[in-house]
Design a protein around this motif. Sequence first.
Motif, PDB file in Angstrom:
ATOM      1  N   ASN A  71       0.827  -1.205   0.000  1.00  0.00           N
ATOM      2  CA  ASN A  71       0.000   0.000   0.000  1.00  0.00           C
ATOM      3  C   ASN A  71       0.864   1.260   0.000  1.00  0.00           C
ATOM      4  OD1 ASN A  71      -2.013   1.887   0.236  1.00  0.00           O
ATOM      5  ND2 ASN A  71      -3.083   0.828   1.886  1.00  0.00           N
ATOM      6  N   CYS A  72       1.346   1.652  -1.172  1.00  0.00           N
ATOM      7  CA  CYS A  72       2.187   2.849  -1.303  1.00  0.00           C
ATOM      8  C   CYS A  72       1.398   4.121  -1.028  1.00  0.00           C
ATOM      9  CB  CYS A  72       2.812   2.914  -2.690  1.00  0.00           C
ATOM     10  SG  CYS A  72       4.034   1.626  -2.989  1.00  0.00           S
ATOM     11  N   LYS A  73       0.133   4.119  -1.359  1.00  0.00           N
ATOM     12  CA  LYS A  73      -0.702   5.304  -1.117  1.00  0.00           C
ATOM     13  C   LYS A  73      -0.759   5.604   0.383  1.00  0.00           C
ATOM     14  CE  LYS A  73      -5.240   7.203  -2.148  1.00  0.00           C
ATOM     15  NZ  LYS A  73      -6.531   6.969  -2.815  1.00  0.00           N
ATOM     16  N   GLN A  74      -0.978   4.580   1.183  1.00  0.00           N
ATOM     17  CA  GLN A  74      -1.007   4.758   2.639  1.00  0.00           C
ATOM     18  C   GLN A  74       0.371   5.164   3.159  1.00  0.00           C
ATOM     19  OE1 GLN A  74      -3.433   4.932   4.697  1.00  0.00           O
ATOM     20  NE2 GLN A  74      -2.433   4.799   6.661  1.00  0.00           N
ATOM     21  N   ALA A  75       1.420   4.579   2.599  1.00  0.00           N
ATOM     22  CA  ALA A  75       2.774   4.899   3.047  1.00  0.00           C
ATOM     23  C   ALA A  75       3.116   6.364   2.784  1.00  0.00           C
ATOM     24  CB  ALA A  75       3.785   3.989   2.368  1.00  0.00           C
ATOM     25  N   THR A  76       2.782   6.850   1.589  1.00  0.00           N
ATOM     26  CA  THR A  76       3.090   8.248   1.289  1.00  0.00           C
ATOM     27  C   THR A  76       2.255   9.175   2.164  1.00  0.00           C
ATOM     28  OG1 THR A  76       1.536   8.222  -0.577  1.00  0.00           O
ATOM     29  CG2 THR A  76       3.859   7.835  -1.068  1.00  0.00           C
ATOM     30  N   PHE A  77       1.008   8.772   2.459  1.00  0.00           N
ATOM     31  CA  PHE A  77       0.188   9.558   3.376  1.00  0.00           C
ATOM     32  C   PHE A  77       0.849   9.640   4.750  1.00  0.00           C
ATOM     33  CE2 PHE A  77      -2.978   9.434   6.810  1.00  0.00           C
ATOM     34  CZ  PHE A  77      -3.559  10.679   6.624  1.00  0.00           C
TER      35      PHE A  77
END
Length: 91
Positions: free
Chosen positions: A10-16
Motif C-alpha cells: 500500500n504505497c498510497k497509505q505509506a506516502t500519506f
Amino acid sequence: MSYLKRIIYNCKQATFLIEKRSSGKITLREAFELRIHLVGCSFCRIYKKQSRVINEMVQELFRSSMQADRKLDDKFKKELQIRIEEELNKN
C-alpha cells in the motif's frame, strides 16, 4: 488479503503516513506500518527523501522571505486596484 500484505503493498497509505509524520505525529501503529513498508519499497524510500528535501527547501524559502523586507511596487498596486474595482463593478 492479509494484514501484512496490505501494509507491504500500500504505497498510497505509506506516502500519506510520510507526509503526516512530517507535519505532525503518527501513532505507534502507523510508525510500525510505515517502517515495514519502507523496508520493502524502494520507491517510497525515495519519495520520503524527496519529500524531506522539498519540505526543507520550502521552510528555508519562508525563513528567507520573512527576513527580507519585501514590498509591492506602486505600479503593481495600482494595476491590482484597477482590476479589483473592475471585478467589483461587474456585479
